[in-house]
Design a protein around this motif. Structure first.
Motif, mmCIF file in Angstrom:
data_model
loop_
_atom_site.group_PDB
_atom_site.id
_atom_site.type_symbol
_atom_site.label_atom_id
_atom_site.label_comp_id
_atom_site.label_asym_id
_atom_site.label_seq_id
_atom_site.Cartn_x
_atom_site.Cartn_y
_atom_site.Cartn_z
ATOM 1 N N LEU A 1 0.521 8.529 1.721
ATOM 2 C CA LEU A 1 -0.524 7.499 1.693
ATOM 3 C C LEU A 1 -0.211 6.414 0.666
ATOM 4 O O LEU A 1 0.562 6.641 -0.277
ATOM 5 C CB LEU A 1 -1.859 8.148 1.338
ATOM 6 C CG LEU A 1 -2.363 9.241 2.291
ATOM 7 C CD1 LEU A 1 -3.631 9.883 1.725
ATOM 8 C CD2 LEU A 1 -2.620 8.664 3.685
ATOM 9 N N SER A 2 -0.846 5.273 0.828
ATOM 10 C CA SER A 2 -0.758 4.225 -0.181
ATOM 11 C C SER A 2 -1.305 4.792 -1.505
ATOM 12 O O SER A 2 -2.354 5.431 -1.519
ATOM 13 C CB SER A 2 -1.599 3.026 0.274
ATOM 14 O OG SER A 2 -1.574 2.028 -0.710
ATOM 15 N N GLY A 3 -0.566 4.592 -2.584
ATOM 16 C CA GLY A 3 -0.995 5.086 -3.890
ATOM 17 C C GLY A 3 -0.620 6.526 -4.170
ATOM 18 O O GLY A 3 -0.899 7.056 -5.245
ATOM 19 N N GLU B 1 8.336 -0.610 14.512
ATOM 20 C CA GLU B 1 9.542 -1.447 14.453
ATOM 21 C C GLU B 1 10.078 -1.516 13.016
ATOM 22 O O GLU B 1 11.292 -1.475 12.784
ATOM 23 C CB GLU B 1 9.223 -2.849 14.997
ATOM 24 C CG GLU B 1 10.359 -3.866 14.907
ATOM 25 C CD GLU B 1 11.637 -3.486 15.652
ATOM 26 O OE1 GLU B 1 11.653 -2.502 16.422
ATOM 27 O OE2 GLU B 1 12.662 -4.170 15.435
ATOM 28 N N ASN B 2 9.164 -1.581 12.053
ATOM 29 C CA ASN B 2 9.535 -1.551 10.628
ATOM 30 C C ASN B 2 10.394 -0.311 10.352
ATOM 31 O O ASN B 2 11.501 -0.406 9.790
ATOM 32 C CB ASN B 2 8.225 -1.502 9.824
ATOM 33 C CG ASN B 2 8.402 -1.568 8.322
ATOM 34 O OD1 ASN B 2 9.291 -2.259 7.831
ATOM 35 N ND2 ASN B 2 7.563 -0.866 7.581
ATOM 36 N N ILE B 3 9.906 0.838 10.769
ATOM 37 C CA ILE B 3 10.602 2.104 10.476
ATOM 38 C C ILE B 3 11.899 2.198 11.278
ATOM 39 O O ILE B 3 12.921 2.674 10.770
ATOM 40 C CB ILE B 3 9.658 3.313 10.770
ATOM 41 C CG1 ILE B 3 8.392 3.226 9.913
ATOM 42 C CG2 ILE B 3 10.380 4.636 10.559
ATOM 43 C CD1 ILE B 3 8.626 2.976 8.430
ATOM 44 N N ILE C 1 5.157 4.163 4.003
ATOM 45 C CA ILE C 1 4.066 5.040 4.442
ATOM 46 C C ILE C 1 4.527 5.829 5.668
ATOM 47 O O ILE C 1 4.329 7.013 5.765
ATOM 48 C CB ILE C 1 2.792 4.230 4.779
ATOM 49 C CG1 ILE C 1 2.250 3.546 3.514
ATOM 50 C CG2 ILE C 1 1.725 5.156 5.372
ATOM 51 C CD1 ILE C 1 1.003 2.700 3.763
ATOM 52 N N SER C 2 5.163 5.134 6.613
ATOM 53 C CA SER C 2 5.672 5.737 7.860
ATOM 54 C C SER C 2 4.680 6.770 8.404
ATOM 55 O O SER C 2 4.976 7.963 8.406
ATOM 56 C CB SER C 2 7.067 6.326 7.663
ATOM 57 O OG SER C 2 7.218 7.014 6.449
ATOM 58 N N PRO C 3 3.528 6.295 8.907
ATOM 59 C CA PRO C 3 2.444 7.217 9.250
ATOM 60 C C PRO C 3 2.683 8.047 10.512
ATOM 61 O O PRO C 3 2.002 9.060 10.702
ATOM 62 C CB PRO C 3 1.246 6.278 9.455
ATOM 63 C CG PRO C 3 1.835 4.958 9.840
ATOM 64 C CD PRO C 3 3.143 4.883 9.109
ATOM 65 N N PRO D 1 -3.806 1.491 -7.129
ATOM 66 C CA PRO D 1 -3.071 0.595 -8.034
ATOM 67 C C PRO D 1 -3.084 -0.869 -7.597
ATOM 68 O O PRO D 1 -2.910 -1.758 -8.431
ATOM 69 C CB PRO D 1 -1.637 1.160 -8.016
ATOM 70 C CG PRO D 1 -1.549 1.990 -6.774
ATOM 71 C CD PRO D 1 -2.931 2.500 -6.509
ATOM 72 N N LYS D 2 -3.287 -1.118 -6.312
ATOM 73 C CA LYS D 2 -3.282 -2.514 -5.839
ATOM 74 C C LYS D 2 -4.676 -2.989 -5.421
ATOM 75 O O LYS D 2 -4.798 -4.083 -4.857
ATOM 76 C CB LYS D 2 -2.329 -2.649 -4.657
ATOM 77 C CG LYS D 2 -0.904 -2.283 -4.997
ATOM 78 C CD LYS D 2 -0.067 -2.169 -3.739
ATOM 79 C CE LYS D 2 1.227 -1.447 -4.026
ATOM 80 N NZ LYS D 2 1.779 -0.832 -2.806
ATOM 81 N N GLY D 3 -5.668 -2.149 -5.612
ATOM 82 C CA GLY D 3 -7.033 -2.524 -5.217
ATOM 83 C C GLY D 3 -7.228 -2.574 -3.705
ATOM 84 O O GLY D 3 -8.212 -3.143 -3.220
HETATM 85 N N1 PPS Z 1 -3.655 -1.513 6.671
HETATM 86 C C1 PPS Z 1 -2.827 -1.078 5.718
HETATM 87 N N2 PPS Z 1 -2.569 0.251 5.605
HETATM 88 C C2 PPS Z 1 -1.722 0.684 4.661
HETATM 89 N N3 PPS Z 1 -1.071 -0.118 3.782
HETATM 90 C C3 PPS Z 1 -1.300 -1.447 3.861
HETATM 91 C C4 PPS Z 1 -2.179 -1.984 4.822
HETATM 92 N N4 PPS Z 1 -2.200 -3.336 4.668
HETATM 93 C C5 PPS Z 1 -1.370 -3.632 3.673
HETATM 94 N N5 PPS Z 1 -0.822 -2.517 3.171
HETATM 95 C C6 PPS Z 1 0.222 -2.553 2.132
HETATM 96 O O1 PPS Z 1 1.454 -2.506 2.853
HETATM 97 C C7 PPS Z 1 2.261 -1.443 2.392
HETATM 98 C C8 PPS Z 1 2.728 -0.608 3.592
HETATM 99 O O2 PPS Z 1 3.998 -0.969 3.922
HETATM 100 P P1 PPS Z 1 4.968 0.057 4.656
HETATM 101 O O3 PPS Z 1 6.125 -0.748 5.138
HETATM 102 O O4 PPS Z 1 5.261 1.203 3.752
HETATM 103 O O5 PPS Z 1 4.060 0.584 5.864
HETATM 104 S S1 PPS Z 1 4.491 1.324 7.203
HETATM 105 O O6 PPS Z 1 5.456 2.378 6.853
HETATM 106 O O7 PPS Z 1 5.106 0.337 8.117
HETATM 107 O O8 PPS Z 1 3.234 1.879 7.755
HETATM 108 C C9 PPS Z 1 1.404 -0.557 1.511
HETATM 109 O O9 PPS Z 1 2.266 -0.164 0.453
HETATM 110 P P2 PPS Z 1 2.043 1.129 -0.453
HETATM 111 O O10 PPS Z 1 0.701 0.909 -1.129
HETATM 112 O O11 PPS Z 1 3.199 1.051 -1.419
HETATM 113 O O12 PPS Z 1 2.102 2.354 0.386
HETATM 114 C C10 PPS Z 1 0.252 -1.430 1.120
HETATM 115 O O13 PPS Z 1 0.521 -2.042 -0.125
#
Ligand code: PPS
Ligand code: ADP
Length: 207
Positions: free
Chosen positions: A33-35, A81-83, A105-107, A141-143
């Motif tokens: 997850l993010s964070g 496509e990113n992954i 994140i690669s969900p 960390p990023k709000g």
């Molecule tokens: N909707 C939504 N959901 C999750 N995260 C979001 C979203 N919008 C923007 N962000 C920010 O984008 C970062 C995710 O980039 P990734 O390339 O790792 O995502 S993914 O693998 O393609 O799903 C992610 O980075 P991390 O916080 O480092 O995980 C976020 O900063």
């Protein structure tokens, strides 16, 4: 098969590059997850490996989205496509002999498994950064959780967006209550035990 395109077989092979670097090239794929701590932990492992004299390179979601993948957003299709692209770049880095660290994140399991499938057996090391959602929300960390909970971001992973938990990751690590350095040691130890890097003792870092 692409019409009128032909593969070249170059003289210097992956095995030669790996031997020169005295390591087994691989991909350490940090998903969570993010964070959860993907970027921080991958950075700590990169530093640890650097200090040991290993050859590594880190690709991070946020950074890659400023360059190579600047045309992609965060819809499910664009994430796939990113992954896919990062998987192909990782394959090139492994061919170059590098320990490649990827923090995305690669969900979706399908996208992570596709990366695994373009690499040779044993080269893809899935690291599930399993820090619970509640801890990630608290860290924020990023709000971004705050914004998503207010409704300003949609399809936010772990809230209204999907995260498919890895079924059989090589490593699972919850970063709650540990330092990044302690978590990095677990991963470096995994590489040592698999004899992917030489046993060169420990390093001490100010983390
Ligand atoms: N909707 C939504 N959901 C999750 N995260 C979001 C979203 N919008 C923007 N962000 C920010 O984008 C970062 C995710 O980039 P990734 O390339 O790792 O995502 S993914 O693998 O393609 O799903 C992610 O980075 P991390 O916080 O480092 O995980 C976020 O900063
Ligand atoms: N052991 C740990 N490993 C990684 N991050 C940690 C750890 N303990 C606390 N943190 C904190 O958690 C946050 C993780 O943020 P970040 O690395 O950007 O996560 P992600 O890349 O998964 O979005 C940072 O503020 C970091 O300082």
């Amino acid at each position: 098969m692409i019409p009128n395109c032909f593969r070249h077989r170059h003289a210097i092979k992956k095995v030669g590059r790996a031997e020169q670097k005295n390591q087994s090239p691989c991909v350490l794929w940090f998903t969570g997850l993010s964070g959860s701590g993907k970027s921080t932990l991958a950075g700590a492992v990169d530093e640890y490996l650097f200090d040991l004299g290993c050859h590594s390179y880190l690709m991070d979601g946020d950074n890659v989205r400023y360059g190579l993948n600047r045309d992609l957003a965060l819809s499910d299709e664009d994430r796939a496509e990113n992954i896919r692209r990062i998987g192909e770049v990782s394959k090139l880095f492994v061919d170059a002999g590098l320990i490649t660290l990827c923090a995305f994140i690669s969900p979706f399991a399908k996208d992570r498994n596709r990366v695994r499938s373009v690499l040779d057996s044993g080269e893809f090391i899935e690291v599930h950064v399993s820090t619970p959602l509640e801890e990630c929300k608290q860290r924020d960390p990023k709000g971004l959780y705050k914004k998503a909970l207010k409704g300003d971001i949609h399809n936010f992973t772990g809230l209204d967006g999907v995260y498919e938990v890895p079924v059989r990751p090589e490593i699972t690590i919850d970063t709650t209550g540990s330092t990044p350095f302690e978590c990095a040691e677990v991963i470096v130890e995994y590489l040592r035990n698999k004899r992917m890097i030489p046993d060169m003792g420990n390093v001490s870092m100010g983390m």
